[in-house]
Structures are given as structure tokens and as C-alpha cells.
Design a protein around this motif. Structure first.
Motif, mmCIF file in Angstrom:
data_model
loop_
_atom_site.group_PDB
_atom_site.id
_atom_site.type_symbol
_atom_site.label_atom_id
_atom_site.label_comp_id
_atom_site.label_asym_id
_atom_site.label_seq_id
_atom_site.Cartn_x
_atom_site.Cartn_y
_atom_site.Cartn_z
ATOM 1 N N ASP A 120 6.271 -6.559 3.069
ATOM 2 C CA ASP A 120 7.431 -6.099 2.327
ATOM 3 C C ASP A 120 7.235 -6.323 0.825
ATOM 4 O OD1 ASP A 120 9.903 -5.226 1.710
ATOM 5 O OD2 ASP A 120 10.991 -6.964 2.483
ATOM 6 N N LEU A 177 3.239 -3.469 0.477
ATOM 7 C CA LEU A 177 3.005 -2.027 0.574
ATOM 8 C C LEU A 177 4.254 -1.227 0.194
ATOM 9 C CD1 LEU A 177 1.203 0.364 1.267
ATOM 10 C CD2 LEU A 177 1.849 0.101 3.659
ATOM 11 N N GLU A 178 5.404 -1.754 0.574
ATOM 12 C CA GLU A 178 6.646 -1.036 0.279
ATOM 13 C C GLU A 178 6.886 -0.993 -1.239
ATOM 14 O OE1 GLU A 178 9.663 -2.271 2.999
ATOM 15 O OE2 GLU A 178 11.207 -1.158 1.930
ATOM 16 N N SER A 181 4.464 1.242 -2.935
ATOM 17 C CA SER A 181 4.803 2.662 -2.745
ATOM 18 C C SER A 181 5.858 3.107 -3.746
ATOM 19 C CB SER A 181 5.311 2.890 -1.320
ATOM 20 O OG SER A 181 4.300 2.626 -0.382
ATOM 21 N N TYR A 182 6.891 2.289 -3.907
ATOM 22 C CA TYR A 182 7.930 2.641 -4.886
ATOM 23 C C TYR A 182 7.358 2.625 -6.304
ATOM 24 C CZ TYR A 182 11.296 1.906 -1.104
ATOM 25 O OH TYR A 182 11.987 1.991 0.070
ATOM 26 N N ALA A 185 5.823 5.604 -8.038
ATOM 27 C CA ALA A 185 6.731 6.531 -8.714
ATOM 28 C C ALA A 185 7.438 5.862 -9.889
ATOM 29 C CB ALA A 185 7.766 7.048 -7.712
ATOM 30 N N ASP A 186 7.828 4.598 -9.723
ATOM 31 C CA ASP A 186 8.678 3.946 -10.713
ATOM 32 C C ASP A 186 7.902 3.224 -11.817
ATOM 33 O OD1 ASP A 186 10.654 4.749 -8.978
ATOM 34 O OD2 ASP A 186 10.912 2.786 -8.039
ATOM 35 N N LEU A 231 -2.999 5.642 4.182
ATOM 36 C CA LEU A 231 -1.653 5.128 3.911
ATOM 37 C C LEU A 231 -1.060 5.780 2.672
ATOM 38 C CD1 LEU A 231 -2.519 1.463 4.766
ATOM 39 C CD2 LEU A 231 -0.636 2.697 5.829
ATOM 40 N N VAL A 232 -1.883 5.931 1.650
ATOM 41 C CA VAL A 232 -1.436 6.655 0.452
ATOM 42 C C VAL A 232 -2.310 7.900 0.326
ATOM 43 C CG1 VAL A 232 -0.669 4.545 -0.687
ATOM 44 C CG2 VAL A 232 -2.967 5.401 -1.126
ATOM 45 N N SER A 233 -1.925 8.800 -0.541
ATOM 46 C CA SER A 233 -2.629 10.090 -0.595
ATOM 47 C C SER A 233 -4.049 9.925 -1.131
ATOM 48 C CB SER A 233 -1.859 11.057 -1.493
ATOM 49 O OG SER A 233 -1.950 10.631 -2.831
ATOM 50 N N PRO A 234 -4.948 10.824 -0.756
ATOM 51 C CA PRO A 234 -6.291 10.808 -1.354
ATOM 52 C C PRO A 234 -6.246 10.863 -2.882
ATOM 53 C CG PRO A 234 -6.278 12.224 0.571
ATOM 54 C CD PRO A 234 -4.851 11.822 0.323
#
Lengths: 374, 216
Positions: A120, A177-178, A181-182, A185-186, A231-234
């Protein structure tokens, strides 16, 4: 007859230099529980503190017991029939663990727990955390375990350093990871800074350990995938992670050593990047549910070595007969032309059936005798 | 309010744009149920499709799910008095002995985004807690996750406990996780199996639709 370690033969075999010969063995590492079980003796210290947690100052009084522990790893690798000893580097980052009772019959640690990364949130959530984080200095990394093992390995045997997590893993562990991931973008600048710091440290580690005595190959471990994809994009991997892989490959190859890349999961969209751009010499970790190792060998076996692949679930819950059959199936496809080494799909984990693990090794020995008897 | 633009904000994972769009739509007099049913849930379905086609990855799912959660918070006051019904009530959790959370959390988020009421029990959940929560909440479906071969036994025990608890004819259990296969799911008596978050939503919808059809 006992196997005589010969890393040079291993290297030539997986890199297809010279005529094909007996299939060597490969695994990323062995859990302490498996080492104890196979050798029938216990580690004199709780290795959890030294393997999974950063070690700034090693207490002097711990050294004799730690050296005995390293000796056990050397004996384990020699006993099983590897041509090298896997050993962890001194690169480790402080992060958040969560512990749960070990559900395996055979325990790794004296406290009976298994430690998992907190998925988390990690210790870095913002720039203040980043600045306060106790980043190790590249010049102060302590590879004492590797130096010791390199000084005691038997003739012909090499050392294979592995890092505790790669660029993607450590970066996502540091944030969770969460949160990572945010943050893509942020706070993309923070993601970039974390990946750069981790990547620079990993590259420095690779350069340092590749030049140590008796090191033969470097194992770059970075789990990029899950069942159906990365898990994340290439694109994210290419922007933040792959450039550091390239630096690591350059450092390892400049030292004349082999670079093995380990990643679990379905990360196959990245294979061309890893082979053509990064220049890995071998790929390790395969799961039957995602892509059986034979298929990987068919697709990429003419460009890189393909290693291991006996499914972890089969080794855990299958019968010895099934393990022997599967081992032979894989060898029949991958074993005759070089560019392959037999082993588990991941690691000699404590939760594998010891009998199944040893059956896989034994079946490979038998297959070699049948196919490469001189 | 252009609902297409609102949906695009959600699919793009733009939380600020999504919440602004929901506020504007409510101010224009659109009902919360219509905003949800005609725009936001289809948006999350599109996110699931993009994930299935490997055009979206974990971050994109999480960003859209975050936007959806914030949007639903804005809609809740009106939904609660409107007679709006969730698509179903689901209990989710990772089985005992296993701390892996993210895969199960993604499934829970995608189910919520598709209009389900989800109770997420987290990781390392004992079988009895699944049983008690399902009974107390009236959930008709429980989703179990496991990432370790060594916790597949706990998954089997949990499925057995749930079936033995007498939770009703319509009660269903689905399972998933790295070592889980469709064959294993069937062998331990699970009613459904899914490879990933997107397919889990489809499996849950199919199971609930089938029980509704049977009941009808």
C-alpha cells in the motif's frame, strides 16, 4: 559421481559457445529453509536481519556465525550441483515490511514468520520524505558477504551476486505500488527522482560487484509483471526503468561478466527491449500458467539463454513423478542445443517440497547422462 | 453537462475533472442514478475493457477507480433516498496466511466501479471471518484471493467453510490469484474463477445474473 563445479563450462553452455554439452543448473537463490533442509543443519544466526534488512554496521561479534552461514551456502550450491554460489550484494534500502505466520511447513526464520513488502504505502510519499530518506552512498556499499564467498569458493566455482530487488521493485517498494501508481499522474518528477536514485545505486552496485574476485555473472532481479501483463505500461518502464538496466548491462559487460535478468510475471512485451536495447544475456523466471519455458526457448532461445522453468506450484504441490516427467519434457525441448540451464521457475524456496526439488536436480543429471555420456 | 466528456474524464483517471463534471450534472438536475448508470458505470466498464486489451495497466485502473470513488461520494446523499439498488453485495479478501493485497484490491475497486457494494476485508483473513461477514451483510458472493501455493489450502478450507455455512441457494464463491487455475477452482468447489480484475467483474456479473434468472 559428484559434480565438479565449472563455471566456465556453465558460461559457454548458456551462451552457446562451443558444441552443446550437459545441461547445467540455474536458480536465482535458495531460501535458508531449503538450504537447512538439504544440508541437514541449521544456520547459526537468524539470517533475516542480514538478508532482508539493510546493514549499515555489521556487529563484529556476528562475523564468525555469518561466515559459517556463508560456508553453508557454498556447501549447498556445491552439493546440489550448481557451478556458482548465489549471494546477495550489500545494496539494500530501508522499507516497510508486514509479517505473517509462514504457511510453509519448513520455516525460513526462527520467529516462524514470512516477511512481505507493504504494497500500500512505503516510506516515501512526497518530496520531504524523499529528502529525509536515509539513502545509502554508492561509495559506502558493503559487499562483505560476496567478498567472503568469493574468497572461499572451490576451484572452478564462481559467485553470482543478486540485488535485493531491482529498479522497478525498489522504487515501487519505497512508495508502495498504489502510491507509485498515483504518483505517475500526480508527481511524475518524484517518480523520476526515486527511479534515478535507485537506478544509480543499482548501477554502482553492479559495477562494484562485477569486479570482485571470482564473480562470474550478475543477477538483475526486477519483477515487472503479473498474470496478464506488466504492472505498469511498457511506456513507463521505458521512460523510468530501462535506461538504468542499460547502464547496469554496460557495467557488467565491461567487466566481462554475464548478465542474467530475472522477472516474474507476464512481462514479455518488454523482451525485445531487454534483448536488443539493454543487452541481457539470459532471462530467468517462468510460470506454466503464463508461458511455459519451452515456448520462451522457442521464441527467444536463439538470441539469449533461457533459464529454469520448472513450475513453482508443481514443485510445491505436485508428485515427485510429475516433477520428473516435467523436468524431462523441458529438457527434451530445451536441453540439446545449449542456451538453457535447468532449474525452478523462480527460486529454491523454503515452501517447495524438498523431495521434488531434489528430484528435479536428479532427473536433469540422469538426462545428461543419457544424452551426453562421453 | 456533456456526459460523454464526464465519462472521458473518468476513463482518463482525471479525478478533478470527474468530480467537477458530476457536480455540474447534479446542478443541471440530472439524477444521481442516471449519472451513475448512464455515464460512470459504462465508463468503468470501458476501463475494464482497456485493461483486458493491455492498453491499461495497474496505475490507469487505480486512477480511474480513485476518480470513481470520489464521484460516488458526491452521489451518495441523493442515491440513499432514491431507491437506487447496487448491482449486488460482494465480500472480498485474501485468504489466511497471505499478505498480498493489491490484486484483490483491484478486483474490489473494479466491482465498486461497476455498481457493486463491496466489503473489502483486506489480507490474511481467516475463513470464519468471511463466513460471519457474508452472513451479517447479506452478501450473495464472496471473492477469495491467494498469491501463494502454500495458501491454496487455506483457500480450499475457506470455500468449504462458506459452502457449509448455509448462506443460501443463491450464494456464490469466486477465486483468483497467481497459483490459482480454473481447474483448481472447480476442484475445490468454487463457483467461478477469474484471471484478473477485469474478467472478475464479468464472472461476478454472470454469476449474479444466472442466480437472478434461476430465481425468476
Amino acid at each position: 559421481m559428484a559434480h565438479k563445479p565449472d563455471f566456465e563450462s556453465f558460461r559457454k553452455s548458456i551462451l552457446r559457445e562451443g558444441p552443446p554439452g550437459p545441461v547445467p543448473l540455474f536458480d536465482l537463490f535458495a531460501d535458508p529453509g531449503m538450504v537447512e533442509s538439504v544440508l541437514g543443519e541449521s544456520f547459526p544466526v537468524n539470517l533475516h536481519h542480514y538478508i532482508e534488512e539493510p546493514m549499515d554496521n555489521l556487529p563484529g561479534e556476528d562475523l564468525p556465525a555469518l561466515m559459517q552461514s556463508m560456508d553453508m551456502y557454498v556447501r549447498f550450491c556445491e552439493h546440489v550441483g550448481y557451478d556458482y554460489v548465489f549471494m546477495v550484494t550489500g545494496f539494500s534500502l530501508q522499507r516497510s515490511f508486514t509479517a505473517v505466520a509462514d504457511s510453509a511447513e519448513r520455516q525460513n526464520w526462527p520467529d516462524g514468520k514470512r516477511y512481505w513488502q507493504d504494497e500500500d504505502k512505503g516510506p516515501i510519499q512526497n518530496w520531504d520524505d524523499f529528502e529525509r530518506y536515509p539513502w545509502p552512498q554508492a561509495g559506502e556499499l558493503n559487499h562483505i558477504a560476496l567478498q567472503y564467498v568469493g574468497s572461499v569458493v572451490p576451484d572452478g566455482m564462481a559467485v553470482a551476486p543478486f540485488m535485493y530487488g531491482g529498479i522497478f521493485e525498489n522504487s515501487t517498494w519505497l512508495m508502495g505500488l498504489e502510491s507509485f501508481s498515483y504518483a505517475l499522474a500526480d508527481q511524475p518528477d518524484l517518480v523520476e527522482a526515486i527511479c534515478a536514485r535507485v537506478g544509480d545505486l543499482a548501477t554502482a552496485t553492479a559495477a562494484q560487484v562485477a569486479s570482485l574476485d571470482n564473480v562470474g555473472m550478475v543477477l538483475l532481479t526486477d519483477d515487472l509483471g503479473f498474470f496478464s501483463g506488466t504492472l505498469v505500461s511498457p511506456a513507463v518502464l521505458r521512460r523510468y526503468i530501462v535506461p538504468h538496466y542499460r547502464n547496469i548491462a554496460k557495467a557488467v559487460h565491461e567487466a566481462g561478466k554475464v548478465l542474467v535478468f530475472h522477472s516474474c510475471g507476464n512481462m514479455y512485451t518488454m523482451m525485445d527491449d531487454l534483448i536488443d536495447d539493454v543487452g541481457i544475456d539470459a532471462k530467468h523466471s517462468f510460470e506454466d500458467k503464463i508461458m511455459p519455458v519451452e515456448e520462451a526457448y522457442r521464441r527467444w532461445g536463439d538470441r539469449i539463454a533461457v533459464l529454469g522453468g520448472v513450475d513453482m506450484d508443481l514443485l510445491t504441490r505436485g508428485s515427485e513423478q510429475d516433477v520428473r516427467r516435467r523436468t524431462r519434457e523441458i529438457l527434451d525441448v530445451c536441453g540439446s542445443q545449449g542456451g538453457y540451464a535447468m532449474g525452478t521457475g523462480n527460486t529454491a524456496a523454503n515452501y517447495l517440497s524438498r523431495e521434488n526439488f531434489l528430484a528435479m536436480i536428479d532427473e536433469c543429471r540422469r538426462w545428461n547422462e543419457e544424452n551426453f555420456a562421453s | 453537462m456533456d456526459l460523454k466528456a464526464l465519462k472521458k474524464c473518468l476513463v482518463d483517471g482525471d479525478a478533478a475533472g470527474t468530480t467537477a463534471g458530476v457536480k455540474a450534472a447534479l446542478a443541471e438536475g440530472l439524477s444521481a442514478a442516471d449519472i451513475l448508470g448512464d455515464c460512470l458505470i459504462p465508463g468503468m466498464e470501458e476501463v475494464g475493457d482497456l485493461f483486458s486489451r493491455a492498453e491499461y495497466f495497474v496505475p490507469e485502473l487505480l486512477l480511474s477507480a480513485r476518480a470513481m470513488t470520489q464521484a460516488v461520494e458526491l452521489l451518495k446523499p441523493e442515491l440513499s433516498g432514491s431507491g437506487y439498488e447496487a448491482a449486488g453485495k460482494v465480500v472480498m479478501g485474501t485468504v489466511q496466511g497471505d499478505m498480498h493485497d493489491i490484486g484483490k484490491k483491484l478486483v474490489a475497486m473494479m466491482l465498486e466501479g461497476n455498481g457493486f457494494d463491496v466489503i473489502d476485508l483486506g489480507a490474511d483473513v481467516p475463513a470464519q471471518r468471511f463466513v460471519e461477514t457474508a452472513r451479517e451483510s447479506g452478501a450473495t458472493l464472496v471473492g477469495l484471493s491467494s498469491l501463494l501455493s502454500t495458501t491454496l489450502g487455506a483457500m480450499e478450507d475457506t470455500v468449504k467453510a462458506l459452502h457449509e455455512a448455509g448462506l443460501g441457494e443463491d450464494f456464490r464463491v469466486i477465486v483468483g490469484g497467481a497459483p490459482v487455475t480454473a481447474e483448481f477452482a472447480s476442484r475445490i468447489g468454487a463457483d467461478g474463477y477469474a484471471d484478473d480484475a477485469s474478467s472478475a467483474v464479468a464472472v461476478v456479473k454472470d454469476l449474479i445474473a444466472a442466480t437472478a434468472t434461476n430465481a425468476g
